[in-house]
Write a protein that holds these residues in place. Structure first.
Motif: not given
Length: 714
Positions: A54, A287-291, A304, A306
């Motif tokens: 990350g 990134d790994a969270n889809g951002n 980002a 959420r």
């Protein structure tokens, strides 16, 4: 009589009874901008990568940089590499690889990846899933088997402009000028010629090879070369710089911002300093969270995502407003000394402190009615006190000031201010119908929801009576300290009935004064207000004025007839609250419902939640709930007023000049257009304040809490 009026008010203003929408979580996007450390000032950025840990890396001509917290700094983590001249960066199995003039290496696998190269021969590379690296140079290409160290030189196709290499299904692709070459075997072979456009970017996502040009993008089958998607040109901007295929859809970087082409067909456009340091996108990486991290010429931002509910979003704006925008009870704008830096803000007066504060007061009143939260009640009364003092601070009974400030600190329109007798305060005159409408709307909502005791109700009755008595005493004008009517505080027949029916002010001001007289009568029981209202309705034709269809408005040879006034839409819908809910009888109420419907039918294309919920409060079942929710969900979290431009976009249908000043056929979501209150034109494509002010958020809070109060949102 007073008790009877309260009962009638409660009946007529009770929340609508048909089902609303559940406040379900939705995906909220927002931008996190990274500060660039001084040591990188003036650096040229060229590559963006995120490793499997990350860590975000950026290649610049000053060296390799990385993020620490929310700052981009030169990376000194690995001392042997920190001062070396890095030509390029890449990833293999999530690990970072460095291309130096004489070697390709990585710190992964205990540093075993180390390959010596001819000095400055190669300047770019890509590694495929098999562990094959393709290195690109100006003289030749090099195919490197990283497991064995075997190297094979490949001829470089002729041409000047070269894309970054792309690894795909055991092969590599690279574009040189207008031809895509496939490298799989002994030499690069022409794979697809692009005859009319130079290729600017390539990306692979099985089974497609995405091809960017200066005029849009298209897609090929990566195995056969068959074109499977034609050249896409109806885009926010056509000059493509990079791609990132993702589960959300296709991310596209351009020389004017980035956009996400969703799998649903929708497009999210990220441009302006609301989203990016600047609009020229160099590279992107998820990134790994889809951002999505986006690198531009001058810095780095993260788009980002959420999950959020509208209730959570309301708390976001509530925090901004309460922590940075309360000035002596007013809901005040903040001027920023440094663009976008809210820590440099100072709260200043504005021309419509009374109106904006009344709208915020109403939002808190609705919040109290829905939740019973004592803080909402306290906040509402705090702002009521500021509005109450607007009237008492002037030496003219019943004439409310636009604003007041401690003497010597007035900010806007300095020639309109007057000192108080004790020389402690300045108050601002030239009060308009905007302030009048705000007072009446806010007081009506307060009376219905927050005023629980006779003493509290009497405060509202008293200030309402003083304002209305001033208007009646002065023949339906606001009279300023110079003894003359203010420019926009006029409701008299001799003024209004000399305005053509094709000009909106005749209808609007009739709505304003009749609604206010109805409200004043309802809470005071004084016949003078009822008598004057019926005199205006019947003898002076105000009912006809009110019922005049909005479809009749058009360009008219009159000082007020040159264009549609979107600020008047806001005043009208706020005034409709008192006009409808405090109607003298059912017959008038039905007529008023019809004229509100007439106005809403024209305005519904704007998907305005405030207009929709006020319309819904009349019992209308065809209000656009989905449109209202869409606008609230798409409202930007960032309240800084950035400059936003959209008139250059290639995905909009631009319209010729027209009376409503509607510049495009399409309605852009609020987070893609300039920040504006509900008095703005949502079809204005360009505008903003370059980051020197922060808005308060009451624009969201009022329709949200009204929607909750009316049970449109549950």
């Amino acid at each position: 009589m007073q008790k009877l009026m309260v009962i009638l008010i409660s009946f007529f203003t009770s929340p609508i009874l048909f089902a609303g929408a559940k406040d379900r979580p939705f995906v909220q996007d927002y931008s996190i901008k990274y500060q660039v450390s001084p040591e990188l000032a003036g650096a040229r950025f060229s590559r963006l990568l995120i490793d499997r840990n990350g860590v975000v890396y950026v290649l610049s001509d000053f060296g390799v940089a990385r993020t620490y917290g929310k700052t981009l700094v030169l990376d000194r983590s690995f001392r042997p590499l920190a001062r070396k001249h890095t030509l390029n960066l890449g990833l293999f199995q999530g690990n970072l690889f460095y291309l130096f003039p004489e070697r390709l290496l990585s710190n992964a696998e205990a540093g075993r990846y180390l390959f010596h190269l001819p000095n400055y021969r190669y300047n770019d590379f890509e590694i495929n899933s098999k562990g094959e690296a393709l290195l690109l140079g100006d003289e030749d290409f090099l195919l490197l088997q990283m497991n064995t160290g075997e190297k094979r030189s490949l001829p470089r196709p002729p041409g000047k402009q070269r894309s970054r290499p792309v690894a795909a299904a055991g092969a590599f692709y690279v574009a040189i000028d207008s031809t895509i070459y496939r490298i799989h075997g002994q030499k690069p072979l022409p794979f697809y010629p692009v005859r009319s456009h130079k290729i600017t970017a390539l990306a692979y996502a099985h089974p497609r090879l995405w091809v960017g040009t200066g005029e849009g993008y298209f897609a090929l089958n990566a195995q056969t070369g068959e074109q499977v998607l034609s050249l896409q040109t109806r885009l926010p901007w056509r000059h493509i710089t990079c791609f990132v295929p993702s589960k959300q859809g296709l991310w596209v970087g351009t020389t004017r911002g980035a956009f996400l082409k969703k799998t649903t067909g929708q497009t999210n456009y990220y441009a302006s300093k609301r989203w990016l340091p600047d609009d020229f996108v160099i590279d992107m990486a998820p990134d790994a969270n889809g951002n999505m991290f986006i690198l531009t010429r001058t810095g780095l931002a993260k788009i980002a995502f959420r999950e959020m509910t509208l209730a959570e979003k309301a708390r976001h704006y509530q925090h901004i407003l309460r922590s940075r925008h309360i000035r002596m009870g007013f809901c005040g704008e903040t001027r920023l000394r440094i663009p976008g830096e809210v820590a440099t803000g100072e709260i200043v007066d504005s021309d419509n402190d009374g109106l904006w504060s009344a709208m915020y007061m109403a939002a808190e009143a609705f919040r109290f009615a829905v939740t019973g939260n004592p803080e909402a009640q306290k906040n509402a009364w705090e702002t009521f006190a500021a509005l109450e003092r607007l009237e008492s601070i002037t030496p003219i009974e019943g004439f409310p000031a636009r604003s007041f400030e401690r003497i010597g600190f007035k900010f806007a329109d300095r020639d309109r201010w007057h000192p108080t007798a004790d020389r402690e305060w300045d108050w601002k005159g030239t009060t308009s119908s905007d302030e009048f409408v705000g007072h009446i709307f806010g007081y009506a909502v307060m009376y219905e929801t927050v005023a629980k005791t006779p003493q509290e109700r009497q405060r509202i009755v008293a200030v309402t009576e003083r304002i209305m008595d001033h208007i009646l005493r002065n023949h339906l004008y606001f009279i300023d300290i110079d003894g003359k009517p203010t420019l926009w505080g006029r409701w008299s027949p001799e003024y209004l009935n000399n305005i053509p029916f094709t000009v909106g002010d005749r209808r609007l001001n009739s709505v304003e004064i009749i609604g206010a007289l109805q409200f004043a009568y309802a809470i005071s029981g004084k016949q003078v207000y009822r008598k004057k209202a019926f005199e205006l309705l019947n003898r002076h034709g105000y009912l006809r004025n009110i019922m005049n269809s909005m479809k009749n408005l058009r360009y008219t040879d009159h000082p007020l007839g040159d264009e549609w006034n979107h600020s008047d839409d806001e005043l009208a819908f706020l005034a409709y609250w008192a006009l409808y809910h405090y109607a003298f009888n059912d017959s008038l109420r039905q007529k008023f419902a019809e004229t509100i419907d007439d106005h809403w039918q024209i305005e519904k294309i704007e998907r305005n939640p405030l207009w929709n919920f006020i319309y819904a409060s009349t019992g209308a079942r065809d209000y656009d709930l989905e449109g209202a929710l869409w606008t609230l969900r798409e409202f930007p979290l960032d309240m800084v007023d950035w400059r936003v431009n959209n008139s250059y976009r290639k995905d909009l249908t631009l319209l010729p000049a027209n009376f409503r000043n509607q510049e495009s056929k399409e309605l852009l979501p609020p987070d893609e257009r300039r920040l504006m209150r509900w008095n703005g034109n949502p079809f204005t494509l360009d505008g903003g304040a370059s980051g020197y002010s922060e808005r308060t958020g009451e624009t969201f809070l009022l329709p949200y809490w009204m929607g909750r109060y009316l049970k449109c949102i549950e």
